[in-house]
Design a protein around this motif. Structure first.
Motif, short mmCIF file in Angstrom:
data_model
loop_
_atom_site.label_atom_id
_atom_site.label_comp_id
_atom_site.label_asym_id
_atom_site.label_seq_id
_atom_site.Cartn_x
_atom_site.Cartn_y
_atom_site.Cartn_z
N SER A 89 0.83 -1.21 0.00
CA SER A 89 0.00 0.00 0.00
C SER A 89 0.86 1.25 0.00
CB SER A 89 -1.00 -0.01 1.16
OG SER A 89 -0.34 -0.11 2.39
N ASN A 162 0.17 4.84 12.58
CA ASN A 162 1.54 4.35 12.76
C ASN A 162 2.40 5.59 12.93
OD1 ASN A 162 4.12 3.33 12.51
ND2 ASN A 162 3.93 2.80 10.35
N ASP A 189 -5.93 5.41 5.18
CA ASP A 189 -4.89 4.38 5.14
C ASP A 189 -5.18 3.39 6.26
OD1 ASP A 189 -2.61 2.83 5.50
OD2 ASP A 189 -1.22 4.47 5.14
N TYR A 192 -3.66 -1.29 9.10
CA TYR A 192 -3.80 -2.14 10.30
C TYR A 192 -5.26 -2.36 10.68
CZ TYR A 192 1.09 -0.72 10.60
OH TYR A 192 2.41 -0.49 10.32
N THR A 219 -3.57 -3.44 2.97
CA THR A 219 -2.36 -4.19 2.63
C THR A 219 -2.46 -5.65 3.04
OG1 THR A 219 0.04 -4.29 2.94
CG2 THR A 219 -1.24 -3.56 4.84
N SER A 221 0.33 -6.97 3.97
CA SER A 221 1.60 -7.08 4.70
C SER A 221 1.45 -7.39 6.18
CB SER A 221 2.39 -5.78 4.59
OG SER A 221 2.72 -5.51 3.26
N ARG A 230 5.12 -7.89 -0.94
CA ARG A 230 4.77 -6.57 -1.43
C ARG A 230 3.47 -6.57 -2.26
NH1 ARG A 230 5.40 -4.48 1.40
NH2 ARG A 230 5.74 -2.40 0.58
N1 PMP Z 1 0.45 2.45 5.75
C1 PMP Z 1 0.89 2.37 7.00
C2 PMP Z 1 0.23 3.19 8.03
C3 PMP Z 1 1.96 1.53 7.31
O1 PMP Z 1 2.41 1.47 8.56
C4 PMP Z 1 2.55 0.76 6.31
C5 PMP Z 1 3.69 -0.17 6.55
N2 PMP Z 1 4.57 0.12 7.53
C6 PMP Z 1 2.04 0.90 5.02
C7 PMP Z 1 0.99 1.74 4.77
C8 PMP Z 1 2.63 0.19 3.87
O2 PMP Z 1 2.60 -1.15 3.95
P1 PMP Z 1 2.88 -2.04 2.67
O3 PMP Z 1 3.57 -1.19 1.67
O4 PMP Z 1 3.72 -3.14 3.17
O5 PMP Z 1 1.55 -2.47 2.18
#
Ligand code: PMP
Length: 356
Positions: A89, A162, A189, A192, A219, A221, A230
């Motif tokens: 993301s 974050n 965004d 989480y 995401t 992730s 990714r």
């Molecule tokens: N947004 C936030 C708030 C994040 O903390 C992170 C990853 N640390 C991301 C987006 C991006 O995550 P990714 O690119 O792994 O999807």
């Protein structure tokens, strides 16, 4: 002598500081709590799908990520035209800035927040407008709305935030969206989102359905544990999603990532059970921290925030010596991911020694 020069904004791009890998400490296992990763190894079916795709690595991936788009469209009940997949993301944040900002246009976001925001904004030669979070690490949405000018093109709302942890509520988001002019893009965004347990959680998908200027980014992730592959996605009204896809890197999302993401959606129940366990573990950590003297901001992601001020780097060094890597933000605080049980215990014990 003249030499090739990048655009002036390139020298203004701040460096991304990645979470450190664990340093070996003799006689103990070390843990990485510095990148908000999922400590669970991949589910067997997900790993198999990824390995199967890896066997075809001599071929380019499906550029249209068609199976993944179809799976996401099914799962979230949104038309394929309203989706954009990307290499995490974070890539979508870059694409949003690139697609929507002329040089000098403003992007409003909370600070401290995700450290890639200022980087993505600077890379697009746009101007970052940072609105301080409140003392308890929350978005100050009233101040963010007030920071919107005629140059503002994008507002980034990071929920949970974050690195500080709190999530925006539906009531707060509604009040905010009512104040944002319709030509300003609001990016929610939700990296989480699966970890959020508040009384009035955001339904960002509903916000996207009812607003022409709302984008949701998600995401694979974090909750889904595919950080190394990714892959992330955005849900947005068709014109916005179309713009995001237009500026995307051709063949960016690898076939391994596509296959693992599709397999993850098929095993969502199992993955979300793991998320539930991580949420319980997070709550155990928050309670443990309170018992040793730390009242952290409301932790709604898979991490907690310790406001350590000028002791931050010393704390990070002490943690490293104890075999746990945390993510320090010098002068401000340390973000510590929820990891393995033993790692979390070690962290709580150490935090106790640093309580005031
Ligand atoms: N947004 C936030 C708030 C994040 O903390 C992170 C990853 N640390 C991301 C987006 C991006 O995550 P990714 O690119 O792994 O999807």
């Amino acid at each position: 002598m003249s030499s090739p020069q990048p655009r002036p904004n390139v020298s203004a791009i701040p460096a991304y500081v990645a979470g450190k890998p664990p340093t070996p400490v003799p006689g103990m296992r070390s843990y990485k709590l510095s990148s908000n990763e999922n400590p669970h190894v991949p589910l067997p079916g997900v790993l198999e799908a990824a390995v199967g795709a890896a066997a075809r690595m001599n071929r380019y991936p499906d550029m249209g990520s068609s199976e993944l788009y179809a799976a996401l469209s099914d799962r979230f009940d949104v038309p394929v035209e309203d989706l954009a997949v990307a290499t995490g993301s974070v890539a979508l944040i870059y694409q949003l800035a690139q697609a929507f900002c002329e040089p000098g246009d403003e992007v409003v976001f909370a600070w401290r927040s995700f450290e890639a925001y200022p980087i993505a904004v600077a890379a697009a030669a746009a101007t970052a407008v940072q609105v301080p979070v409140t003392a308890d690490g929350r978005h100050d949405l009233a101040a963010m709305a007030a920071a919107i000018t005629e140059r503002t093109r994008v507002v980034l709302v990071c929920t949970p935030n974050n690195p500080t942890g709190p999530a925006v509520s539906q009531a707060e988001l509604d009040a905010f969206l009512a104040q944002v002019p319709p030509h300003v893009l609001v990016v929610v965004d939700e990296a989480y989102v699966e970890f959020v347990r508040i009384d009035d959680p955001i339904d960002a998908m509903a916000a996207y359905r009812s607003h022409q200027n709302v984008v949701v980014t998600r995401t694979f992730s974090k909750a889904y544990g595919l950080a190394g592959l990714r892959v992330g996605f955005a849900v947005a009204p068709t014109p916005i999603a179309t713009a995001l896809r237009a500026v995307s890197l051709p063949f960016g999302v690898s076939s391994v990532a596509q296959a693992a993401a599709v397999a993850s959606l098929e095993r969502e129940a199992e993955l979300l059970a793991r998320v539930e366990a991580l949420v319980e573990e997070r709550d155990r950590v928050v309670t443990g921290l309170a018992e040793v003297g730390w009242n952290v901001p409301d932790a709604q992601g898979n991490f907690v925030w310790l406001e350590l001020g000028d002791r931050t780097l010393d704390f990070a060094a002490a943690a490293e010596a104890k075999g746990i890597m945390v993510r320090p933000f010098a002068g401000d605080g340390a973000r510590v991911s929820i990891g393995e049980y033993e790692a979390n215990d070690r962290f709580i014990e150490l935090a106790g020694e640093w309580a005031r």
